[in-house]
Design a protein around this motif. Structure first.
Motif, PDB file in Angstrom:
ATOM      1  N   ILE A 351      21.231  -3.793 -54.333  1.00 33.26           N
ATOM      2  CA  ILE A 351      21.675  -3.502 -52.980  1.00 33.26           C
ATOM      3  C   ILE A 351      22.383  -2.156 -53.050  1.00 33.26           C
ATOM      4  N   SER A 352      21.969  -1.196 -52.256  1.00 33.16           N
ATOM      5  CA  SER A 352      22.644   0.104 -52.275  1.00 33.16           C
ATOM      6  C   SER A 352      23.066   0.478 -50.862  1.00 33.16           C
ATOM      7  N   LEU A 353      24.320   0.865 -50.749  1.00 32.21           N
ATOM      8  CA  LEU A 353      24.975   1.073 -49.468  1.00 32.21           C
ATOM      9  C   LEU A 353      24.923   2.535 -49.046  1.00 32.21           C
ATOM     10  N   GLY A 354      25.003   2.746 -47.741  1.00 34.61           N
ATOM     11  CA  GLY A 354      24.985   4.097 -47.210  1.00 34.61           C
ATOM     12  C   GLY A 354      26.089   4.312 -46.198  1.00 34.61           C
ATOM     13  N   ALA A 355      26.156   5.527 -45.688  1.00 35.56           N
ATOM     14  CA  ALA A 355      27.197   5.875 -44.725  1.00 35.56           C
ATOM     15  C   ALA A 355      27.107   5.017 -43.469  1.00 35.56           C
ATOM     16  N   GLN A 356      25.879   4.599 -43.110  1.00 34.83           N
ATOM     17  CA  GLN A 356      25.695   3.825 -41.882  1.00 34.83           C
ATOM     18  C   GLN A 356      25.880   2.322 -42.074  1.00 34.83           C
ATOM     19  N   THR A 357      26.007   1.870 -43.330  1.00 32.16           N
ATOM     20  CA  THR A 357      26.153   0.442 -43.589  1.00 32.16           C
ATOM     21  C   THR A 357      27.480  -0.054 -43.032  1.00 32.16           C
ATOM     22  N   THR A 358      27.426  -1.161 -42.297  1.00 28.88           N
ATOM     23  CA  THR A 358      28.649  -1.729 -41.718  1.00 28.88           C
ATOM     24  C   THR A 358      29.014  -3.028 -42.434  1.00 28.88           C
ATOM     25  N   ALA A 359      30.263  -3.432 -42.267  1.00 31.05           N
ATOM     26  CA  ALA A 359      30.728  -4.691 -42.843  1.00 31.05           C
ATOM     27  C   ALA A 359      29.950  -5.866 -42.257  1.00 31.05           C
ATOM     28  N   LYS A 360      29.618  -5.782 -40.972  1.00 28.15           N
ATOM     29  CA  LYS A 360      28.863  -6.848 -40.318  1.00 28.15           C
ATOM     30  C   LYS A 360      27.462  -6.965 -40.908  1.00 28.15           C
ATOM     31  N   GLU A 361      26.828  -5.816 -41.166  1.00 27.63           N
ATOM     32  CA  GLU A 361      25.488  -5.819 -41.763  1.00 27.63           C
ATOM     33  C   GLU A 361      25.516  -6.434 -43.157  1.00 27.63           C
ATOM     34  N   LEU A 362      26.521  -6.069 -43.941  1.00 28.67           N
ATOM     35  CA  LEU A 362      26.607  -6.598 -45.297  1.00 28.67           C
ATOM     36  C   LEU A 362      26.893  -8.092 -45.287  1.00 28.67           C
ATOM     37  N   GLU A 363      27.699  -8.538 -44.342  1.00 22.13           N
ATOM     38  CA  GLU A 363      27.976  -9.973 -44.221  1.00 22.13           C
ATOM     39  C   GLU A 363      26.712 -10.734 -43.833  1.00 22.13           C
TER      40      GLU A 363
END
Length: 376
Positions: A351-363
């Motif tokens: 899983i690789s995160l970006g500037a647009q990734t939100t806490a809601k998306e990750l949850e």
């Protein structure tokens, strides 16, 4: 679909895209042409180089654009080797380099070079002591990746480079994954050359770059080349260079903000998976020497390929390793190098995160991932 594969590539930012279009309209000339239109392109190219080299404390005259990060890796190594004493034909690298370099070093072995592939420890780390222990009288070059795209591990390139300087040995580092995510100061003198890429930092695909320190001597891969001071043949894509520079400046301005963002998301992910530790393992969870935007996970008892496809079906884009090795049946080489057996290594997802990734998306993703595991 929620995108969680930023280590593979990033979408172009609005600013980068706008700069690309403006440059394509106004700086369309050949930057090597002597007329006024060529001059505009040439000035745009030089300004783009300055924006990028300002990030690493370098001189724009030492930056050479390439067609990708992978090409940057290969051209950097071959150009440096062309300038080294032919008797210095021993190269040191690692087992966990990007495929573009790993395969190139394998080819160099057939061309008469002696190549030592260092095995990292079980955290993926390569120590300066191990590097120094592998040096020989005929060692001419060392190449060690700064940040690994599959494990997220960061190597101590400053410490390694300073030791190599004392021995007069050239040092190259693949900084494609770390450029824009952490400070790199090439003119401090600990590294002779680095490779970087645009599409990892919200710039366009099809353009990378090599920076070579003024103290390092190199020779063209193709003699007689005129573009990019002889480093790479072909007309430079000035609009892409301008868009690359715009993306680089934007990410440099927000580097600390993004680092904090990734650290917060990483901590959130660790909290969310806590009740499921019997099935999920976050590699290098407790190590400080990792890129916080890369989350390498082992799902016990389930192949990563299955998890990836099920996540895709549920609307989440993740990966099972470097996109440059897609289609290969073997698990990621980096996982085998840190001592995992093949069966366990095949249970890996990234899983690789970006500037647009939100806490809601990750949850939402973590809930979907747990649901897939429970339904298996």
């Amino acid at each position: 679909m929620i995108y969680l594969d930023y280590a593979a590539t990033t979408p172009m930012s609005e600013n980068s895209l706008n700069i690309y279009m403006k440059a394509a309209k106004n700086a369309y000339g050949n930057s090597s042409s002597l007329h006024d239109i060529g001059h505009i392109a040439g000035m745009t190219l030089q300004a783009s180089k300055k924006l990028i080299t300002d990030m690493i404390g370098g001189n724009e005259k030492r930056l050479y654009f390439t067609g990708s990060g992978s090409e940057a890796n290969v051209l950097a190594i071959q150009s440096l080797l062309n300038g080294v004493n032919p008797l210095k034909n021993h190269i040191i690298t690692t087992q966990i380099e990007h495929s573009s370099l790993y395969t190139f070093f394998k080819r160099l072995q057939t061309d008469g070079f002696e190549v030592t592939f260092i095995e990292p420890n079980n955290q993926g780390q390569v120590s300066v002591e191990v590097v120094i222990s592998k040096l020989k009288d005929n060692t001419g070059l060392v190449s060690i990746q700064h940040g690994n795209s599959e494990l997220g591990v960061i190597q101590p390139i400053e410490e390694i480079g300073l030791c190599l300087k004392k021995h007069g040995i050239l040092f190259h580092s693949d900084c494609v994954q770390t450029f824009g995510k952490m400070p790199i100061h090439i003119e401090k003198g600990y590294v002779d050359a680095i490779s970087i890429s645009s599409h990892k930092i919200y710039g366009p695909k099809g353009i990378g770059a090599v920076y070579i320190h003024s103290s390092a001597y190199w020779q063209p891969v193709i003699p007689g080349t005129t573009h990019e001071s002889g480093f790479r043949p072909g007309t430079v894509d000035v609009p892409a260079a301008a868009a690359f520079a715009a993306a680089a400046k934007d990410i440099a301005d927000k580097m600390n903000e993004y680092l904090h963002h990734y650290q917060e998301l990483r901590s959130q992910f660790i909290r969310l998976i806590e009740p499921y530790r019997d099935r999920l393992i976050l590699l290098n969870e407790n190590s400080e020497n990792t890129l916080s935007n890369i989350l390498p996970v082992i799902i016990k008892g389930i192949e990563g390929q299955y998890i990836m496809l099920e996540c895709n079906r549920k609307g989440f884009a993740i990966s099972t390793g470097s996109a440059c090795q897609v289609g290969m049946q073997a698990p990621p080489r980096s996982l085998l190098a840190i001592g995992l057996d093949e069966q366990i290594a095949k249970q890996y997802i990234r899983i690789s995160l970006g500037a647009q990734t939100t806490a809601k998306e990750l949850e939402s993703f973590t809930k979907a991932l747990i649901n897939i595991i429970e339904q298996f």
